[in-house]
Design a protein around this motif. Sequence first.
Motif, PDB file in Angstrom:
ATOM      1  N   HIS A 123      74.710 -15.177 105.624  1.00 47.56           N
ATOM      2  CA  HIS A 123      75.221 -16.102 104.634  1.00 47.56           C
ATOM      3  C   HIS A 123      74.417 -16.961 103.620  1.00 47.56           C
ATOM      4  CE1 HIS A 123      78.514 -12.692 104.590  1.00 47.56           C
ATOM      5  NE2 HIS A 123      77.946 -12.794 105.624  1.00 47.56           N
ATOM      6  N   MET A 124      73.679 -18.069 104.277  1.00 48.90           N
ATOM      7  CA  MET A 124      73.390 -19.102 104.165  1.00 48.90           C
ATOM      8  C   MET A 124      71.958 -18.597 103.192  1.00 48.90           C
ATOM      9  SD  MET A 124      74.011 -22.191 107.387  1.00 48.90           S
ATOM     10  CE  MET A 124      75.842 -22.926 106.896  1.00 48.90           C
ATOM     11  N   ILE A 125      71.232 -17.584 103.450  1.00 47.49           N
ATOM     12  CA  ILE A 125      70.235 -17.453 103.257  1.00 47.49           C
ATOM     13  C   ILE A 125      69.493 -16.960 102.204  1.00 47.49           C
ATOM     14  CG2 ILE A 125      67.973 -15.886 103.787  1.00 47.49           C
ATOM     15  CD1 ILE A 125      68.347 -15.528 106.412  1.00 47.49           C
ATOM     16  N   GLN A 126      69.386 -17.932 101.453  1.00 46.56           N
ATOM     17  CA  GLN A 126      69.108 -17.838  99.549  1.00 46.56           C
ATOM     18  C   GLN A 126      67.854 -17.257  99.312  1.00 46.56           C
ATOM     19  OE1 GLN A 126      71.266 -19.835  98.020  1.00 46.56           O
ATOM     20  NE2 GLN A 126      72.605 -19.478  99.826  1.00 46.56           N
ATOM     21  N   ASN A 127      67.597 -15.579  99.196  1.00 46.03           N
ATOM     22  CA  ASN A 127      66.692 -14.913  99.236  1.00 46.03           C
ATOM     23  C   ASN A 127      65.605 -15.895  97.755  1.00 46.03           C
ATOM     24  OD1 ASN A 127      66.570 -13.145 101.097  1.00 46.03           O
ATOM     25  ND2 ASN A 127      68.466 -12.207 100.644  1.00 46.03           N
ATOM     26  N   ASP A 128      66.384 -15.944  96.819  1.00 48.72           N
ATOM     27  CA  ASP A 128      65.815 -16.319  95.968  1.00 48.72           C
ATOM     28  C   ASP A 128      64.399 -17.580  95.645  1.00 48.72           C
ATOM     29  OD1 ASP A 128      67.738 -18.032  96.134  1.00 48.72           O
ATOM     30  OD2 ASP A 128      67.932 -18.973  93.996  1.00 48.72           O
ATOM     31  N   LEU A 129      65.030 -18.622  97.239  1.00 48.26           N
ATOM     32  CA  LEU A 129      64.160 -19.810  97.499  1.00 48.26           C
ATOM     33  C   LEU A 129      63.146 -19.043  98.091  1.00 48.26           C
ATOM     34  CD1 LEU A 129      66.263 -22.343  97.988  1.00 48.26           C
ATOM     35  CD2 LEU A 129      65.690 -21.234  95.544  1.00 48.26           C
ATOM     36  N   ILE A 130      61.897 -19.718  97.972  1.00 40.84           N
ATOM     37  CA  ILE A 130      60.599 -19.411  98.626  1.00 40.84           C
ATOM     38  C   ILE A 130      60.773 -20.005  99.982  1.00 40.84           C
ATOM     39  CG2 ILE A 130      58.085 -19.480  98.747  1.00 40.84           C
ATOM     40  CD1 ILE A 130      58.030 -20.043  95.259  1.00 40.84           C
ATOM     41  N   HIS A 131      61.785 -20.704 100.245  1.00 48.91           N
ATOM     42  CA  HIS A 131      60.522 -21.249 102.059  1.00 48.91           C
ATOM     43  C   HIS A 131      62.729 -21.712 102.145  1.00 48.91           C
ATOM     44  CE1 HIS A 131      61.123 -25.215 100.696  1.00 48.91           C
ATOM     45  NE2 HIS A 131      60.950 -25.516  99.899  1.00 48.91           N
ATOM     46  N   SER A 190      52.158 -18.646 102.212  1.00 53.13           N
ATOM     47  CA  SER A 190      54.111 -18.655 102.217  1.00 53.13           C
ATOM     48  C   SER A 190      54.221 -20.337 101.255  1.00 53.13           C
ATOM     49  CB  SER A 190      54.590 -18.694 102.990  1.00 53.13           C
ATOM     50  OG  SER A 190      55.417 -19.176 103.490  1.00 53.13           O
ATOM     51  N   LEU A 191      54.978 -20.600 100.314  1.00 48.13           N
ATOM     52  CA  LEU A 191      54.798 -22.112 100.270  1.00 48.13           C
ATOM     53  C   LEU A 191      55.777 -22.577 101.198  1.00 48.13           C
ATOM     54  CD1 LEU A 191      55.933 -22.211  96.341  1.00 48.13           C
ATOM     55  CD2 LEU A 191      54.041 -22.923  97.612  1.00 48.13           C
ATOM     56  N   SER A 192      56.157 -22.251 102.031  1.00 48.98           N
ATOM     57  CA  SER A 192      56.902 -22.826 103.362  1.00 48.98           C
ATOM     58  C   SER A 192      56.409 -23.715 104.244  1.00 48.98           C
ATOM     59  CB  SER A 192      57.907 -21.992 104.459  1.00 48.98           C
ATOM     60  OG  SER A 192      58.377 -22.539 105.969  1.00 48.98           O
ATOM     61  N   LEU A 193      54.550 -22.736 104.683  1.00 52.57           N
ATOM     62  CA  LEU A 193      53.720 -22.955 105.599  1.00 52.57           C
ATOM     63  C   LEU A 193      53.014 -23.920 105.029  1.00 52.57           C
ATOM     64  CD1 LEU A 193      52.518 -23.332 107.516  1.00 52.57           C
ATOM     65  CD2 LEU A 193      50.830 -21.763 106.727  1.00 52.57           C
ATOM     66  N   LEU A 194      52.714 -24.371 103.413  1.00 48.89           N
ATOM     67  CA  LEU A 194      52.001 -25.147 102.425  1.00 48.89           C
ATOM     68  C   LEU A 194      52.805 -26.588 102.745  1.00 48.89           C
ATOM     69  CD1 LEU A 194      50.928 -22.826  98.946  1.00 48.89           C
ATOM     70  CD2 LEU A 194      49.316 -24.026 101.179  1.00 48.89           C
ATOM     71  N   CYS A 195      54.818 -26.201 102.703  1.00 49.31           N
ATOM     72  CA  CYS A 195      54.852 -28.098 102.606  1.00 49.31           C
ATOM     73  C   CYS A 195      54.990 -28.253 103.756  1.00 49.31           C
ATOM     74  CB  CYS A 195      56.844 -27.155 102.714  1.00 49.31           C
ATOM     75  SG  CYS A 195      57.503 -26.803 100.807  1.00 49.31           S
ATOM     76  N   LEU A 196      54.921 -28.195 104.752  1.00 50.69           N
ATOM     77  CA  LEU A 196      54.739 -28.679 106.125  1.00 50.69           C
ATOM     78  C   LEU A 196      52.938 -29.023 106.430  1.00 50.69           C
ATOM     79  CD1 LEU A 196      55.722 -28.504 109.322  1.00 50.69           C
ATOM     80  CD2 LEU A 196      53.736 -26.662 109.569  1.00 50.69           C
ATOM     81  N   TRP A 197      52.115 -28.225 105.891  1.00 51.34           N
ATOM     82  CA  TRP A 197      50.795 -28.686 105.517  1.00 51.34           C
ATOM     83  C   TRP A 197      50.945 -29.783 104.656  1.00 51.34           C
ATOM     84  CZ3 TRP A 197      46.393 -27.885 107.829  1.00 51.34           C
ATOM     85  CH2 TRP A 197      45.891 -26.964 109.001  1.00 51.34           C
ATOM     86  N   GLU A 198      51.527 -30.149 103.505  1.00 50.48           N
ATOM     87  CA  GLU A 198      51.590 -31.167 102.721  1.00 50.48           C
ATOM     88  C   GLU A 198      52.365 -32.109 103.237  1.00 50.48           C
ATOM     89  OE1 GLU A 198      50.788 -31.812  99.307  1.00 50.48           O
ATOM     90  OE2 GLU A 198      49.837 -30.002  99.160  1.00 50.48           O
ATOM     91  N   GLU A 199      53.329 -32.137 104.280  1.00 51.20           N
ATOM     92  CA  GLU A 199      53.938 -33.112 104.596  1.00 51.20           C
ATOM     93  C   GLU A 199      53.217 -34.508 105.876  1.00 51.20           C
ATOM     94  OE1 GLU A 199      57.061 -35.320 104.144  1.00 51.20           O
ATOM     95  OE2 GLU A 199      56.276 -34.086 101.892  1.00 51.20           O
ATOM     96  N   ASN A 200      52.426 -33.302 106.606  1.00 48.18           N
ATOM     97  CA  ASN A 200      51.577 -33.601 107.611  1.00 48.18           C
ATOM     98  C   ASN A 200      50.312 -34.166 107.217  1.00 48.18           C
ATOM     99  OD1 ASN A 200      53.672 -33.425 110.197  1.00 48.18           O
ATOM    100  ND2 ASN A 200      54.102 -31.587 108.939  1.00 48.18           N
ATOM    101  N   HIS A 201      49.567 -33.367 106.414  1.00 43.49           N
ATOM    102  CA  HIS A 201      48.268 -33.780 106.260  1.00 43.49           C
ATOM    103  C   HIS A 201      47.613 -34.273 105.061  1.00 43.49           C
ATOM    104  CE1 HIS A 201      46.681 -31.343 109.860  1.00 43.49           C
ATOM    105  NE2 HIS A 201      48.241 -30.477 109.693  1.00 43.49           N
ATOM    106  N   HIS A 202      48.943 -34.616 104.134  1.00 41.02           N
ATOM    107  CA  HIS A 202      48.806 -35.752 102.834  1.00 41.02           C
ATOM    108  C   HIS A 202      47.565 -34.244 101.953  1.00 41.02           C
ATOM    109  CE1 HIS A 202      51.149 -37.966 104.815  1.00 41.02           C
ATOM    110  NE2 HIS A 202      49.921 -37.887 105.541  1.00 41.02           N
ATOM    111  N   ARG A 206      60.861 -29.803  97.538  1.00 44.66           N
ATOM    112  CA  ARG A 206      61.719 -30.444  97.169  1.00 44.66           C
ATOM    113  C   ARG A 206      63.286 -30.784  96.879  1.00 44.66           C
ATOM    114  NH1 ARG A 206      58.218 -36.363  98.249  1.00 44.66           N
ATOM    115  NH2 ARG A 206      57.983 -36.193 100.794  1.00 44.66           N
ATOM    116  N   LYS A 207      62.588 -29.590  95.436  1.00 47.55           N
ATOM    117  CA  LYS A 207      63.404 -29.136  94.812  1.00 47.55           C
ATOM    118  C   LYS A 207      64.780 -28.461  95.600  1.00 47.55           C
ATOM    119  CE  LYS A 207      63.841 -26.957  89.882  1.00 47.55           C
ATOM    120  NZ  LYS A 207      62.603 -26.776  89.478  1.00 47.55           N
ATOM    121  N   GLU A 208      63.532 -27.412  95.812  1.00 46.12           N
ATOM    122  CA  GLU A 208      64.274 -26.144  95.972  1.00 46.12           C
ATOM    123  C   GLU A 208      65.161 -26.647  97.892  1.00 46.12           C
ATOM    124  OE1 GLU A 208      62.704 -22.628  97.594  1.00 46.12           O
ATOM    125  OE2 GLU A 208      61.457 -22.515  95.617  1.00 46.12           O
ATOM    126  N   TRP A 209      64.833 -27.896  98.080  1.00 38.38           N
ATOM    127  CA  TRP A 209      65.937 -27.971  99.307  1.00 38.38           C
ATOM    128  C   TRP A 209      67.419 -28.653  98.597  1.00 38.38           C
ATOM    129  CZ3 TRP A 209      63.909 -31.620 103.689  1.00 38.38           C
ATOM    130  CH2 TRP A 209      65.226 -32.285 105.061  1.00 38.38           C
TER     131      TRP A 209
END
Length: 225
Positions: free
Chosen positions: A110-118, A171-183, A194-197
């Motif tokens: 019930h926590m999963i938000q299907n309208d959010l990408i990640h 997947s933007l979820s993966l892009l988020c991870l790469w953004e944080e770790n590889h700048h 961050r907006k979706e978080w």
Amino acid sequence: MPSGFLHPDIVAPYDYIFMWDEDLGVEHFDAEEYIKLVRKHGLEISQPGLDPQSKGLTWQMTKKRDNSEVHKETQERPGWCTDPHLPPCAAFVEIMATVFSRNAWRCVWHMIQNDLIHGWGLDFALRKCVEPAHEKIGVVDAQWILHQSVPSLGNQGKAEGGKAPWKGYVSLSLLCLWEENHHFSKLHVRERCRKEWTMFQDRMAVAEKAYFEAMKIDPPNSTAT
């Protein structure tokens, strides 16, 4: 999100639900032995420990420990944990290789938000589905995996047309991870993550408030008498 189709009633015949990313090395993982340890230590939400050689290793909590079957708490960087029983020092696993009990999944679904990408932020909220969370959420060290950070659903780990292999994955979820770790310089991706978080946190707060009001009970840490 594929997990949206796994309604709790549909998967009710199963004791445990494995929700895993596709870029995990499982050479040191045995599912049956894993479940034995989960049951032995009373874990409702868990994940295998991450090999220290894993790419993008962010949290101490998820790192595999030697000479240990399971761990449920850790020490993080100064200032990261306001309470030793709260994430990311306890009651925490990542949305990467999570294993849920039947009852825990009924709540998490019930926590999963299907309208959010990640799913950023979901791992910090999992503790709301089990009680006491710092005892029922943990990492299984004796069965571990390797996070490769090379999505098999992209270009099979190969660069094509001058693009990194992960760019073949949408997947933007993966892009988020790469953004944080590889700048990388794609600021719009990081901003979206961050907006979706923030959106997820706001929705959780509203849902919790409505729940406590409907149940006519005071929320935790309430000053009401």
